[in-house]
Design a protein around this motif. Structure first.
Motif, PDB file in Angstrom:
ATOM      1  N   SER A 179       6.137   4.784   3.379  1.00 45.78           N
ATOM      2  CA  SER A 179       6.748   3.619   3.385  1.00 45.78           C
ATOM      3  C   SER A 179       5.635   2.799   2.802  1.00 45.78           C
ATOM      4  O   SER A 179       5.984   1.547   2.193  1.00 45.78           O
ATOM      5  N   LEU A 180       4.355   2.844   2.795  1.00 44.52           N
ATOM      6  CA  LEU A 180       3.365   2.133   2.329  1.00 44.52           C
ATOM      7  C   LEU A 180       3.257   2.154   0.678  1.00 44.52           C
ATOM      8  O   LEU A 180       3.184   1.306   0.072  1.00 44.52           O
ATOM      9  N   LEU A 181       3.596   3.564   0.211  1.00 46.38           N
ATOM     10  CA  LEU A 181       3.438   3.761  -1.010  1.00 46.38           C
ATOM     11  C   LEU A 181       4.663   3.060  -1.736  1.00 46.38           C
ATOM     12  O   LEU A 181       4.581   2.647  -2.826  1.00 46.38           O
ATOM     13  N   LYS A 182       6.005   3.144  -0.877  1.00 44.68           N
ATOM     14  CA  LYS A 182       7.131   2.588  -1.413  1.00 44.68           C
ATOM     15  C   LYS A 182       6.773   1.002  -1.470  1.00 44.68           C
ATOM     16  O   LYS A 182       7.197   0.337  -2.772  1.00 44.68           O
ATOM     17  N   GLU A 183       6.475   0.298  -0.646  1.00 48.42           N
ATOM     18  CA  GLU A 183       6.123  -1.102  -0.712  1.00 48.42           C
ATOM     19  C   GLU A 183       5.062  -1.476  -1.659  1.00 48.42           C
ATOM     20  O   GLU A 183       5.439  -2.190  -2.260  1.00 48.42           O
ATOM     21  N   LYS A 239      -1.947   3.442  15.016  1.00 44.74           N
ATOM     22  CA  LYS A 239      -0.931   4.293  14.313  1.00 44.74           C
ATOM     23  C   LYS A 239      -0.274   3.535  13.113  1.00 44.74           C
ATOM     24  O   LYS A 239       1.072   3.378  12.730  1.00 44.74           O
ATOM     25  N   SER A 240      -1.199   2.770  12.215  1.00 46.00           N
ATOM     26  CA  SER A 240      -0.594   2.165  11.063  1.00 46.00           C
ATOM     27  C   SER A 240      -1.947   2.093  10.204  1.00 46.00           C
ATOM     28  O   SER A 240      -3.340   2.169  10.604  1.00 46.00           O
ATOM     29  N   TYR A 241      -1.870   1.499   9.151  1.00 47.55           N
ATOM     30  CA  TYR A 241      -3.062   1.348   8.219  1.00 47.55           C
ATOM     31  C   TYR A 241      -3.554   0.138   8.093  1.00 47.55           C
ATOM     32  O   TYR A 241      -2.944  -1.045   8.249  1.00 47.55           O
TER      33      TYR A 241
END
Ligand SMILES: [Zn+2]
Length: 472
Positions: free
Chosen positions: A71-75, A151-153
């Protein structure tokens, strides 16, 4: 839709390099979703040396991390897509989830801790022409590091701090032979490399003999480690004492390097009417101290060709000379005619003086002035430093009046002159202020031997004025 398509085309045209990541981005996302092996396979492209030496992300990601990354990549992909329109042509956005050290972007590797590398890095690469053949690259970037607890970036905004330099044509780090096309160029500045080795050592006195006896390096002996605003950092194939890496600063080495790799700022336009003052046979505290005071008041630099025997007796005067911004040269240990000595005796004369000056100041003498100007090719080729003679001989040692010395200077003067005086005589020192004031009035500027000869080279004799340079 149409508008988005048009803007995309525009980006392609202006910045063709970006095509790569724009094109591959959806594929990368798909691969990560599909298998999680992408990073693994990309990393296997890196050679083992780079794998060990630089930070990289773990080969296998947990399912939570994979999902978060997806989802980070998408964002980020959407965000970059919009923002990238606004960058000027000398800036390139980048987006990587794996850095290769071979790429210019791979230089970013050094900014991350080895055990905690970001999964994704995005940002801007700002490039500018540094010289004809070098591009200066600077990064502003965001790194995304996985936080196992949350559990996140975690996102960190950084810049590369220090710009890196790459070859403009290949986009790769330049090599030793780019800077020094042959061993000859390395030999011509060997004395400066010796100084840099001593600068790097925790205690140069422990390696001074080894350094003075070093044969000139071959291009294969030095490997470029990095290039930045300060200079070129090279690794030595054979460490010398505690020194295995040396910085070759632009400011010192500009005249000895392939000029297409050097910034124009290091080649200032030649000014007319420049002269250099040189003083031989000292230091002698009674007269040298008085001279230093005059030079300071007149704000004029000079070179002192000292005798090892005098230097040994008065190390504090040497220190003062350097602290006042002057340069020290080697005038042999006790004023012997070098052409009448054996090779071993010459070496002893020069090295003992080098060591004494180094011990007192932390600097090796930058030049050699052979006593009586006596020199021959076979000897010149065994000496490390450039040979600096003179073209204006004041004959001050004849103890003539100060007025006579000033007149002699004026009679013999021309642009680029090197003036010979002795700081051991009262009448010479007394003549210095009148000389300076008279020459200043005529529009002369006092400068260093380095500036007059644009980086004098080893195995070469310099005289000054219109006298020819003599290269062996
Ligand atoms: Zn002398």
């Amino acid at each position: 839709m149409t508008q988005q398509y048009r803007s995309r085309k525009e980006i392609y045209r202006k910045k063709p390099k970006k095509k790569n990541w724009l094109f591959f981005l959806p594929i990368i996302v798909l691969f990560i979703v599909g298998s999680g092996y992408v990073i693994n396979s990309l990393l296997s492209d890196l050679n083992p040396e780079h794998k060990d030496a630089y930070a990289h992300t773990p080969l296998k990601l947990s399912s939570e991390r994979k999902q978060a990354k997806r989802s980070l990549l998408k964002e980020l992909a959407d965000k970059q897509w919009q923002e990238s329109k606004n960058y000027s042509t000398d800036e390139q956005t980048f987006f990587v989830d794996n850095l290769k050290h071979e790429d210019s972007l791979g230089l970013l590797f050094s900014h991350f801790p080895k055990d905690n590398a970001p999964d994704i890095v995005t940002g801007k690469q700002v490039s500018e022409n540094y010289s004809k053949s070098l591009t200066r690259v600077y990064y502003n970037f965001s790194s995304y590091i996985w936080n196992e607890k949350k559990k996140s970036y975690d996102q960190t905004e950084s810049n590369s701090g220090e710009a890196s330099f790459i070859r403009s044509d290949t986009k790769k780090m330049p090599t030793t032979t780019d800077f020094f096309p042959s061993n000859e160029e390395l030999m011509r500045c060997h004395f400066l490399i010796q100084q840099e080795i001593l600068n790097r050592s925790k205690d140069g006195n422990t390696i001074i003999d080894e350094v003075l006896n070093l044969a000139p390096f071959k291009t294969g002996d030095l490997v470029v480690n990095k290039v930045n605003d300060v200079g070129i950092e090279v690794t030595l194939s054979q460490p010398i004492g505690d020194v295995s890496m040396v910085m070759l600063p632009w400011a010192e080495f500009s005249h000895y390097l392939n000029s297409s790799f050097v910034s124009k700022q290091y080649f200032p336009e030649h000014k007319n009417k420049q002269v250099a003052l040189t003083f031989d046979d000292g230091p002698r505290p009674e007269t040298t101290e008085k001279l230093l005071k005059i030079l300071k008041e007149e704000d004029v630099p000079a070179t002192f060709f000292v005798l090892g025997s005098q230097a040994e007796a008065y190390p504090n005067v040497l220190k003062e000379i350097i602290e006042d911004g002057h340069t020290i040269g080697n005038h042999s240990y006790d004023h012997k005619n070098l052409t009448q000595l054996t090779p071993d005796a010459i070496k002893t004369q020069m090295h003992s003086t080098d060591k004494t000056v180094y011990k007192a100041t932390g600097l090796l003498p930058k030049y050699i002035r052979p006593p009586y100007g006596a020199m021959k090719e076979s000897i010149a080729k065994t000496l490390d430093q450039p040979l600096i003679h003179w073209n204006v001989d004041t004959e001050d040692w004849k103890k003539g009046s100060s007025e006579k010395i000033v007149k002699t200077v004026n009679d013999q003067l021309e642009d680029g002159s090197v003036i010979l005086l002795h700081d051991i005589h009262e009448n010479s020192v007394d003549a210095v202020r009148p000389i300076i004031q008279s020459l200043k009035k005529q529009g002369y500027e006092f400068t260093t031997v380095d500036t007059i000869f644009k980086g004098p080279k080893s195995h070469t004799q310099y005289f000054g004025g219109s006298r020819e340079i003599n290269e062996f």
